[in-house]
Design a protein around this motif. Sequence first.
Motif, mmCIF file in Angstrom:
data_model
loop_
_atom_site.group_PDB
_atom_site.id
_atom_site.type_symbol
_atom_site.label_atom_id
_atom_site.label_comp_id
_atom_site.label_asym_id
_atom_site.label_seq_id
_atom_site.Cartn_x
_atom_site.Cartn_y
_atom_site.Cartn_z
ATOM 1 N N SER A 14 0.835 -1.211 0.000
ATOM 2 C CA SER A 14 0.000 0.000 0.000
ATOM 3 C C SER A 14 0.862 1.251 0.000
ATOM 4 O O SER A 14 0.575 2.231 -0.690
ATOM 5 N N LEU A 15 1.965 1.227 0.781
ATOM 6 C CA LEU A 15 2.886 2.372 0.827
ATOM 7 C C LEU A 15 3.486 2.629 -0.551
ATOM 8 O O LEU A 15 3.486 3.770 -1.048
ATOM 9 N N LEU A 16 3.987 1.588 -1.189
ATOM 10 C CA LEU A 16 4.643 1.736 -2.487
ATOM 11 C C LEU A 16 3.649 2.139 -3.576
ATOM 12 O O LEU A 16 3.988 2.913 -4.475
ATOM 13 N N THR A 17 2.416 1.645 -3.469
ATOM 14 C CA THR A 17 1.384 2.024 -4.450
ATOM 15 C C THR A 17 1.090 3.513 -4.366
ATOM 16 O O THR A 17 0.993 4.209 -5.394
ATOM 17 N N VAL B 254 7.516 9.664 2.617
ATOM 18 C CA VAL B 254 7.208 8.359 3.202
ATOM 19 C C VAL B 254 6.105 8.480 4.249
ATOM 20 O O VAL B 254 5.142 7.701 4.261
ATOM 21 N N ALA B 255 6.225 9.503 5.127
ATOM 22 C CA ALA B 255 5.218 9.692 6.180
ATOM 23 C C ALA B 255 3.844 9.988 5.572
ATOM 24 O O ALA B 255 2.825 9.411 5.986
ATOM 25 N N ASP B 256 3.813 10.866 4.575
ATOM 26 C CA ASP B 256 2.534 11.211 3.932
ATOM 27 C C ASP B 256 1.921 10.010 3.219
ATOM 28 O O ASP B 256 0.698 9.872 3.167
ATOM 29 N N PHE C 47 -2.620 5.043 9.251
ATOM 30 C CA PHE C 47 -1.887 5.683 10.344
ATOM 31 C C PHE C 47 -2.114 7.197 10.365
ATOM 32 O O PHE C 47 -2.361 7.812 9.333
ATOM 33 N N GLU C 48 -1.980 7.771 11.559
ATOM 34 C CA GLU C 48 -1.987 9.224 11.724
ATOM 35 C C GLU C 48 -0.547 9.720 11.783
ATOM 36 O O GLU C 48 0.347 9.008 12.252
ATOM 37 N N LYS C 49 -0.332 10.970 11.333
ATOM 38 C CA LYS C 49 1.013 11.557 11.382
ATOM 39 C C LYS C 49 1.157 12.423 12.623
ATOM 40 O O LYS C 49 0.223 13.132 13.002
ATOM 41 N N VAL C 50 2.325 12.388 13.232
ATOM 42 C CA VAL C 50 2.603 13.173 14.437
ATOM 43 C C VAL C 50 3.203 14.512 14.023
ATOM 44 O O VAL C 50 4.189 14.563 13.271
ATOM 45 N N ILE D 30 -0.133 1.524 20.308
ATOM 46 C CA ILE D 30 -0.780 2.205 19.174
ATOM 47 C C ILE D 30 0.314 2.931 18.389
ATOM 48 O O ILE D 30 1.030 3.763 18.945
ATOM 49 N N ALA D 31 0.423 2.605 17.117
ATOM 50 C CA ALA D 31 1.501 3.179 16.293
ATOM 51 C C ALA D 31 1.011 4.364 15.480
ATOM 52 O O ALA D 31 -0.060 4.323 14.886
ATOM 53 N N LYS D 32 1.828 5.428 15.460
ATOM 54 C CA LYS D 32 1.623 6.571 14.576
ATOM 55 C C LYS D 32 2.904 6.777 13.776
ATOM 56 O O LYS D 32 3.967 6.272 14.149
ATOM 57 N N VAL D 33 2.798 7.519 12.687
ATOM 58 C CA VAL D 33 3.967 7.727 11.832
ATOM 59 C C VAL D 33 4.585 9.095 12.118
ATOM 60 O O VAL D 33 3.884 10.090 12.305
ATOM 61 N N GLY D 34 5.916 9.120 12.179
ATOM 62 C CA GLY D 34 6.637 10.377 12.400
ATOM 63 C C GLY D 34 7.804 10.493 11.446
ATOM 64 O O GLY D 34 8.238 9.500 10.843
ATOM 65 N N LEU D 35 8.345 11.692 11.301
ATOM 66 C CA LEU D 35 9.521 11.900 10.454
ATOM 67 C C LEU D 35 10.767 11.464 11.214
ATOM 68 O O LEU D 35 10.913 11.764 12.412
ATOM 69 N N LEU D 36 11.654 10.748 10.538
ATOM 70 C CA LEU D 36 12.855 10.199 11.172
ATOM 71 C C LEU D 36 13.645 11.276 11.910
ATOM 72 O O LEU D 36 14.045 11.094 13.060
#
Length: 560
Positions: free
Chosen positions: A5-8, A51-53, A61-64, A123-129
């Motif tokens: 899904s990410l790569l698509t 990547v986060a978007d 996922f939600e972004k932090v 609970i996992a959320k996505v953040g910028l490295l």
Amino acid sequence: MAYESLLTVLQDKQKLSAAELKKVERVQKTSVSESVPQLLVKLGLCSELDVADAFVASGQFEKVAPDQYPLEMQLPETVPLRFLKHYHVIGLNDNDDITVALMDPEDRFVIDALKLATGKNIIAKVGLLSEIDAALEVQYGEGRSQMDKLVDDLTVDDLGEEDLEHLKDLASEAPVIKMVNLIMQRAIETRASDIHIEPFEESLKIRLRVDGVLKEIDAPSVKSTAAVISRIKIMAKLNIAERRLPQDGRIKVQMLGKELDLRVSTIPTMYGESVVIRLLDKENTVLDFAALGFSGKHLQQFIDVLSQPHGIILITGPTGSGKSTTMYAALKQLNTSERKIITVEDPVEYQMDGVNQIQAKPQIGLTFASALRSIVRQDPDVIMIGEMRDLETARIAVQSALTGHLVLSTLHTNDAAGGVTRLLDMGLEEYLLTSTVNGILAQRLVRKLCPECKQSYTPSPDIVEGMRLRRFAPDGDIVLYKPVGCASCGGLGYRGRLAIIEFLQMTDPLRKLIMAHEEAGAIQRLAIEEGMTTMYENGLVKAIQGITTLEEVRRVTSET
């Protein structure tokens, strides 16, 4: 391959090509310790934000946001810091369920390990490295920037002026390479157009020009000055032994998913070489008139003049006013299979398919004038000259226009009428000028208000009357906007720039004034009487439309 899904999403958004996807698949087979998202960033194919978007767009996922990272440590001591740093994960709370931010929220190993260590649901959320790593430094008490730690890793002795071998070795060390990469990464992340590296007696200053305004960022210590500047010169293939004369070079680099063309300029100063790096982001360069700030009457007039088969069109303004971008947008409009377009530039800033571009090289005699003499024998329809610098170039351009070519060029003048007097001052005959110049465009760049946080206000009657704003909004209340600042614009209140313009279209009454050698002021007044909107007025219209602010318009123009 996992992460479908990410790569698509990345492919749908044209952030990742099929060839780049195959490259990731090849590398992953030999690098099992790194996940697909980490490889995408490490290989420079996508930025952290891309990547986060993409994770968010996949709907899982939600972004932090940067301001959502707590200042205090949230995870229990059973979770070691080494683990958090290695997998780029940070705790956001410690309730019945623990919320964490990860660069790769689909990493089941990390989620299961945290669940085992804490005994709680994760609970996992996505953040910028980069944001996760910076927040870890704050939470776990080190609180030191990446630049500070790199300086600690660098061992610099006092270098003599002739100690070139030592300097080359130093510039090739990992800490120096990381320093320069970090500076470039910050510039890309903040959408900077230029990096200024300026050595002083007791400090090394690094400033980024973002939307036309300089701001200082975290810099290495002064002891690393020679190593950092030498690293940049090596990348640009410049002579690191030559510190007494200015030098120019180019760097091509792929970083954070962007292919960048960097122009490097060095000049000797009291305490070392001052370096300016111009970043040309091919992906973010929008060659579209509407996006550049053209609309309504101006857009129609400019397109009408471009559609004429021969004549000269001039674009004027100071350095950094967006002349080249407008010129390339015009070339894009003209670039069809029926037309042959040849340009002579110094330097070639953007490469365009279907356009024959010549890089001027004065040191071997390939000047604008000498190139132009050969160009006209190549049977072109459109000729673009990077800049009319001298009378010889102007005369050949005029001759080209008289023999049926459309010629585009730039001039350094403050307004459209000043373009006429500048050509006359060069020595160009007025009868040649009036018979070839079709139109002169003058422009400046103003910062655009951030649409996420701009705030409306009602101006005082004194401002409305003093600036005669009512002529642009005859009915209803006049509303203006001011910058506030948010996470989306980095707290600046502005995001991006656009042009405010004036376009002087040559008419018979104007030709009579030019033949009579009238001054620029008289030409400007007649053009206004004939309906020309000045840059100042165009800026006021954009302020009333909520695109920019009165302060920005005042910063780059004066009332005429």
